[in-house]
Design a protein around this motif. Sequence first.
Motif, PDB file in Angstrom:
ATOM      1  N   ASP A 224      26.447  34.714   7.003  1.00  0.00           N
ATOM      2  CA  ASP A 224      25.591  33.546   7.216  1.00  0.00           C
ATOM      3  C   ASP A 224      26.387  32.344   7.723  1.00  0.00           C
ATOM      4  O   ASP A 224      25.845  31.495   8.441  1.00  0.00           O
ATOM      5  CB  ASP A 224      24.872  33.183   5.917  1.00  0.00           C
ATOM      6  N   GLN A 227      29.982  31.907  13.059  1.00  0.00           N
ATOM      7  CA  GLN A 227      29.417  31.516  14.346  1.00  0.00           C
ATOM      8  C   GLN A 227      29.728  32.533  15.436  1.00  0.00           C
ATOM      9  O   GLN A 227      29.031  32.592  16.447  1.00  0.00           O
ATOM     10  CB  GLN A 227      29.950  30.139  14.752  1.00  0.00           C
ATOM     11  N   HIS A 253      20.153  39.214  12.589  1.00  0.00           N
ATOM     12  CA  HIS A 253      21.175  38.156  12.586  1.00  0.00           C
ATOM     13  C   HIS A 253      21.751  37.897  13.974  1.00  0.00           C
ATOM     14  O   HIS A 253      22.628  37.048  14.111  1.00  0.00           O
ATOM     15  CB  HIS A 253      22.293  38.530  11.610  1.00  0.00           C
ATOM     16  N   LYS A 358      15.566  35.758   2.331  1.00  0.00           N
ATOM     17  CA  LYS A 358      15.592  34.346   2.715  1.00  0.00           C
ATOM     18  C   LYS A 358      15.633  34.239   4.231  1.00  0.00           C
ATOM     19  O   LYS A 358      16.056  35.191   4.921  1.00  0.00           O
ATOM     20  CB  LYS A 358      16.808  33.642   2.098  1.00  0.00           C
ATOM     21  N   PRO A 359      15.207  33.108   4.782  1.00  0.00           N
ATOM     22  CA  PRO A 359      15.218  32.954   6.242  1.00  0.00           C
ATOM     23  C   PRO A 359      16.650  32.998   6.783  1.00  0.00           C
ATOM     24  O   PRO A 359      17.610  32.629   6.094  1.00  0.00           O
ATOM     25  CB  PRO A 359      14.588  31.571   6.462  1.00  0.00           C
ATOM     26  N   GLU A 361      19.321  31.575   9.371  1.00  0.00           N
ATOM     27  CA  GLU A 361      19.652  30.442  10.239  1.00  0.00           C
ATOM     28  C   GLU A 361      20.618  30.951  11.313  1.00  0.00           C
ATOM     29  O   GLU A 361      21.810  31.131  11.058  1.00  0.00           O
ATOM     30  CB  GLU A 361      20.297  29.312   9.433  1.00  0.00           C
ATOM     31  N   ARG A 363      23.172  31.321  14.191  1.00  0.00           N
ATOM     32  CA  ARG A 363      24.267  30.484  14.661  1.00  0.00           C
ATOM     33  C   ARG A 363      25.004  31.092  15.853  1.00  0.00           C
ATOM     34  O   ARG A 363      26.056  30.600  16.247  1.00  0.00           O
ATOM     35  CB  ARG A 363      25.293  30.279  13.530  1.00  0.00           C
TER      36      ARG A 363
END
Length: 593
Positions: A224, A227, A253, A358-359, A361, A363
């Motif tokens: 998570d 990058q 992802h 969970k959501p 995010e 990157r």
Amino acid sequence: MTLTSSTTALGGSSQQEQKRITGADALMDALRRNGVDIIFGYPGGAILPIYDAVHKAEQQGWLKHILVRHEQGGAHAADGYARATGRVGVCFGTSGPGATNLVTGIATAQMDSVPMVVITGQVPRPCIGTDAFQETDIFGITLPIVKHSWVVRDPGDLASVVAQAFFIAASGRPGPVLIDIPKDVGQEEFDYQPVEPGSVVPAGFHRFPAPELSSIEAALDLIDDAQRPLLYVGGGVISAGAHESLKGFAERHQIPVTTTLMGKGAFDERHPLALGMLGMHGTAYANFAVTECDLLIAVGARFDDRVTGKLDTFAPRARVIHFEIDPAEVAKNRRPDVAVLGDVGVSLVKLLDLSKQKPVELRTSAWLTRIESWKDLYPLMTPPEEGPIYPQEVLLAIRDLAPEAYITTDVGQHQMWAAQYLRNGPRQWISSAGLGTMGFGMPAAIGVQIALPDEQVVCIAGDSSILMNIQELGTLIEYNIPAKIVIVNNQWQGMVRQWQQSFYEDRYSATDMLPGMPDFVALAKAFRIGGVLITERKDLRSSLKQALATPGPMLIDVHVRRDENCYPMVPPGKSNAQMVGLPNHPELSGVSL
């Protein structure tokens, strides 16, 4: 040695009444109970009692024995059968030279984690240790290259040993096991008590624990935060049947995926996130990605030297997560920041389930844009339509003409070109990766085609490799096995010649195969197999198409330019980013990458 006293009952033996039979008949019954219906082998004196039982089994209709022309071919055929199906492959060989001829195939399976049960005949028990005719200590010879092995000195142990052998070969990290059976053990009559599959395991055998949730949570936290993550995928994903979970997680992802030679097929190479193979002859963009990533997620891979290049420069900016079933592989070459031990398939399912709680995010958009720029700058070579046929053209033609084929390969330049250009589904890429065994491709194709008679099977061979097991043309014709053998013929030991050119100042020692090159089409016809010679570009696709569509086995000899090298290439002692064969390197012939 016997292992009856060192086994642990899990589910109990069969409750059938004992029956007095020979050791050989007991062996065949035990194999049948473990799901065996195909055996690849070659008979001989010490294994004759077992082959007498094979005859009975074939008469009963539950077994098909494939007579190969060399024991090594039998081992590779069993290997191909196992890789294509996920089932345990079985091969037989007699004592002495029959057993030692199996060694290369056993080592090939061990290096690539392929489940096999290898059964050898041995001289009678009173003769063991006397240097009897055709006696070798195959138990001792193969100790470093098997998961487990037995010399069965009591026929009463056979049922238990066979049950253990199949359990061990297929469990955890798969691999080959060996059962050595003295001739008189096969002949001796005894009161046979069947043992059901999975009902016994060796003392000290530990089942692999489930992956720890805390490790998976730690891995997800690193993912998570990253990058520039990269999924580095090996053969363990294919062994575990984990390709769907891998795809789901990569897409969720938006993480790019590169595979090893063993990992080909674990992720669709037509997918936008796919980078193809990494390493010595990997794609430029995969090697740049592994050099620039900030998180390397290794899944069922072992950080092999052909992947890493100079180890201390491999993924130098990255933290490492290692999903692996074999504890011995963790930190062997690269110490991970997080290790997730256990079945890779279970681990990926749990990772994906945890991620969905969970959501996400995302990157990675800038990272993916950068990778796309590398793909645009450094695509794989598009051969120009001039001069002799480029070997890459052959692979591109096969990719178009046989897109769903199961592919086996020999070892060398043609293997690397096939890995670069062909796109395969799970278990459809079958190649000797760890040991690099020349002569693997054609017998492996036999095993795949026997296992999957309705599928298209194509062997990509080299003119040098094919000669190492050329006798298996006899097996092809005896059983009318419709595998197609495509020889990418540059009349060299191509990869060795490339190294001699690159690192030994053009001293071509013992690599020119032209003076002894056979007429492969005439050789195929001598075996009563169809053969096609292709020397002109204008004939390449039409002749290939016709040959691939022809019923029965076919040998297709394609003459390609002699001096073509396989690029990109990471020279020994260099990092993956220091490839030769990119646009500013004159070594690349034809069109730049």
